[in-house]
Design a protein around this motif. Structure first.
Motif, PDB file in Angstrom:
ATOM      1  N   GLN A  69       0.815  -1.218   0.000  1.00 34.47           N
ATOM      2  CA  GLN A  69       0.000   0.000   0.000  1.00 34.47           C
ATOM      3  C   GLN A  69       0.847   1.265   0.000  1.00 34.47           C
ATOM      4  N   LEU A  70       2.045   1.200  -0.527  1.00 37.62           N
ATOM      5  CA  LEU A  70       2.932   2.363  -0.505  1.00 37.62           C
ATOM      6  C   LEU A  70       2.405   3.506  -1.360  1.00 37.62           C
ATOM      7  N   ASP A  71       1.642   3.226  -2.406  1.00 43.56           N
ATOM      8  CA  ASP A  71       1.029   4.296  -3.190  1.00 43.56           C
ATOM      9  C   ASP A  71       0.029   5.067  -2.339  1.00 43.56           C
ATOM     10  N   ASP A  72      -0.707   4.364  -1.491  1.00 46.14           N
ATOM     11  CA  ASP A  72      -1.641   5.029  -0.579  1.00 46.14           C
ATOM     12  C   ASP A  72      -0.872   5.924   0.397  1.00 46.14           C
ATOM     13  N   ALA A  73       0.229   5.417   0.925  1.00 42.97           N
ATOM     14  CA  ALA A  73       1.054   6.211   1.839  1.00 42.97           C
ATOM     15  C   ALA A  73       1.540   7.471   1.143  1.00 42.97           C
ATOM     16  N   ALA A  74       2.016   7.346  -0.092  1.00 48.97           N
ATOM     17  CA  ALA A  74       2.526   8.502  -0.833  1.00 48.97           C
ATOM     18  C   ALA A  74       1.433   9.544  -1.056  1.00 48.97           C
ATOM     19  N   ALA A  75       0.226   9.110  -1.371  1.00 42.93           N
ATOM     20  CA  ALA A  75      -0.881  10.048  -1.589  1.00 42.93           C
ATOM     21  C   ALA A  75      -1.204  10.805  -0.307  1.00 42.93           C
ATOM     22  N   HIS A  76      -1.240  10.111   0.820  1.00 43.87           N
ATOM     23  CA  HIS A  76      -1.536  10.762   2.096  1.00 43.87           C
ATOM     24  C   HIS A  76      -0.406  11.707   2.516  1.00 43.87           C
ATOM     25  N   ILE A  77       0.829  11.280   2.305  1.00 43.77           N
ATOM     26  CA  ILE A  77       1.982  12.127   2.645  1.00 43.77           C
ATOM     27  C   ILE A  77       1.946  13.418   1.837  1.00 43.77           C
ATOM     28  N   ALA A  78       1.691  13.310   0.539  1.00 42.37           N
ATOM     29  CA  ALA A  78       1.660  14.486  -0.331  1.00 42.37           C
ATOM     30  C   ALA A  78       0.541  15.443   0.028  1.00 42.37           C
ATOM     31  N   ALA A  79      -0.557  14.939   0.569  1.00 50.37           N
ATOM     32  CA  ALA A  79      -1.721  15.776   0.861  1.00 50.37           C
ATOM     33  C   ALA A  79      -1.702  16.376   2.266  1.00 50.37           C
ATOM     34  N   THR A  80      -0.776  15.961   3.118  1.00 51.28           N
ATOM     35  CA  THR A  80      -0.783  16.383   4.517  1.00 51.28           C
ATOM     36  C   THR A  80       0.110  17.588   4.753  1.00 51.28           C
ATOM     37  N   GLY A  81      -0.488  18.630   5.325  1.00 51.68           N
ATOM     38  CA  GLY A  81       0.250  19.834   5.672  1.00 51.68           C
ATOM     39  C   GLY A  81       0.250  20.058   7.176  1.00 51.68           C
ATOM     40  N   PRO A  82       1.017  21.015   7.648  1.00 53.93           N
ATOM     41  CA  PRO A  82       1.162  21.255   9.083  1.00 53.93           C
ATOM     42  C   PRO A  82      -0.141  21.555   9.826  1.00 53.93           C
ATOM     43  N   GLU A  83      -1.126  22.136   9.155  1.00 52.43           N
ATOM     44  CA  GLU A  83      -2.384  22.466   9.832  1.00 52.43           C
ATOM     45  C   GLU A  83      -3.401  21.333   9.766  1.00 52.43           C
ATOM     46  N   HIS A  84      -3.073  20.268   9.043  1.00 54.57           N
ATOM     47  CA  HIS A  84      -3.987  19.146   8.885  1.00 54.57           C
ATOM     48  C   HIS A  84      -4.005  18.255  10.120  1.00 54.57           C
ATOM     49  N   ALA A  85      -5.012  17.421  10.196  1.00 56.87           N
ATOM     50  CA  ALA A  85      -5.127  16.419  11.252  1.00 56.87           C
ATOM     51  C   ALA A  85      -5.609  15.131  10.611  1.00 56.87           C
ATOM     52  N   VAL A  86      -5.204  14.017  11.209  1.00 59.55           N
ATOM     53  CA  VAL A  86      -5.548  12.704  10.688  1.00 59.55           C
ATOM     54  C   VAL A  86      -6.294  11.929  11.761  1.00 59.55           C
ATOM     55  N   ILE A  87      -7.381  11.295  11.349  1.00 61.82           N
ATOM     56  CA  ILE A  87      -8.114  10.411  12.255  1.00 61.82           C
ATOM     57  C   ILE A  87      -7.948   8.993  11.741  1.00 61.82           C
ATOM     58  N   THR A  88      -7.613   8.088  12.644  1.00 63.76           N
ATOM     59  CA  THR A  88      -7.630   6.668  12.312  1.00 63.76           C
ATOM     60  C   THR A  88      -8.665   6.009  13.210  1.00 63.76           C
ATOM     61  N   VAL A  89      -9.441   5.105  12.610  1.00 64.57           N
ATOM     62  CA  VAL A  89     -10.478   4.388  13.345  1.00 64.57           C
ATOM     63  C   VAL A  89     -10.243   2.899  13.125  1.00 64.57           C
ATOM     64  N   ASP A  90      -9.937   2.193  14.197  1.00 62.81           N
ATOM     65  CA  ASP A  90      -9.767   0.744  14.114  1.00 62.81           C
ATOM     66  C   ASP A  90     -11.127   0.092  14.270  1.00 62.81           C
ATOM     67  N   THR A  91     -11.474  -0.762  13.313  1.00 62.27           N
ATOM     68  CA  THR A  91     -12.770  -1.430  13.320  1.00 62.27           C
ATOM     69  C   THR A  91     -12.555  -2.938  13.258  1.00 62.27           C
ATOM     70  N   THR A  92     -13.587  -3.683  13.625  1.00 56.82           N
ATOM     71  CA  THR A  92     -13.474  -5.141  13.610  1.00 56.82           C
ATOM     72  C   THR A  92     -14.295  -5.793  12.508  1.00 56.82           C
ATOM     73  N   THR A  93     -15.229  -5.045  11.918  1.00 55.24           N
ATOM     74  CA  THR A  93     -16.064  -5.611  10.862  1.00 55.24           C
ATOM     75  C   THR A  93     -16.123  -4.663   9.670  1.00 55.24           C
ATOM     76  N   ALA A  94     -16.529  -5.198   8.542  1.00 56.45           N
ATOM     77  CA  ALA A  94     -16.694  -4.370   7.344  1.00 56.45           C
ATOM     78  C   ALA A  94     -17.801  -3.341   7.555  1.00 56.45           C
ATOM     79  N   ALA A  95     -18.852  -3.713   8.276  1.00 56.35           N
ATOM     80  CA  ALA A  95     -19.954  -2.780   8.539  1.00 56.35           C
ATOM     81  C   ALA A  95     -19.477  -1.603   9.385  1.00 56.35           C
TER      82      ALA A  95
END
Length: 155
Positions: A71-97
């Motif tokens: 998934q390195l292409d995904d990492a590159a897209a996120h890296i390129a789009a992230t600036g100092p004023e941005h924030a990232v949320i990660t949500v760990d889930t257990t199901t597709a729903a």
């Protein structure tokens, strides 16, 4: 199967509002993480009183850890789009729903499409470089049913 949903926001306040919406919907505790400039610079690590890396290095480390392996292409897209004023949320889930619900909540609350963002560190903007659109390079991802209309990915 465990999945992590990633949403990028243009401001910390917007991301904080989205976190509140996730919590109201039942996503709580360590499942929901908010990363800001400070945490992306490793300031949050135990025993450190000041950032130990540049913001850009922190962003690269953060997204490389989330999007590992193929998934390195995904990492590159996120890296390129992230600036100092941005924030990232990660949500760990257990199901597709749960992953679908988290993506929908992040979408509704302002998550941006990282695949169609202007370059943040372009040395010399040219007419061809005004917008990063990795759709062509990420055809396998853009066609994936786990990528929604705003570019939020589930991994």
């Amino acid at each position: 199967m465990a999945r992590t949903v990633v949403g990028l926001f243009t401001s910390v306040s917007e991301a904080e509002f989205a976190v509140a919406q996730l919590q109201a919907a039942g996503f709580a505790g360590p499942a929901v993480q908010l990363a800001t400039r400070e945490t992306l610079q490793a300031q949050h690590l135990p025993g450190l009183e000041a950032p130990t890396e540049t913001f850009q290095d922190g962003v690269v480390r953060f997204f490389s850890n989330i999007f590992s392996g193929t998934q390195l292409d995904d990492a590159a897209a996120h890296i390129a789009a992230t600036g100092p004023e941005h924030a990232v949320i990660t949500v760990d889930t257990t199901t597709a729903a749960e992953a679908d619900q988290a993506r929908e909540l992040l979408d509704r609350n302002g998550a941006i499409d990282v695949y169609k963002q202007r370059p943040l560190a372009a040395a010399t903007p040219t007419p061809d470089a005004n917008e990063i659109d990795l759709e062509g390079d990420l055809g396998r991802v853009r066609d994936d049913e786990e990528l929604d209309a705003n570019g939020l990915t589930t991994h």
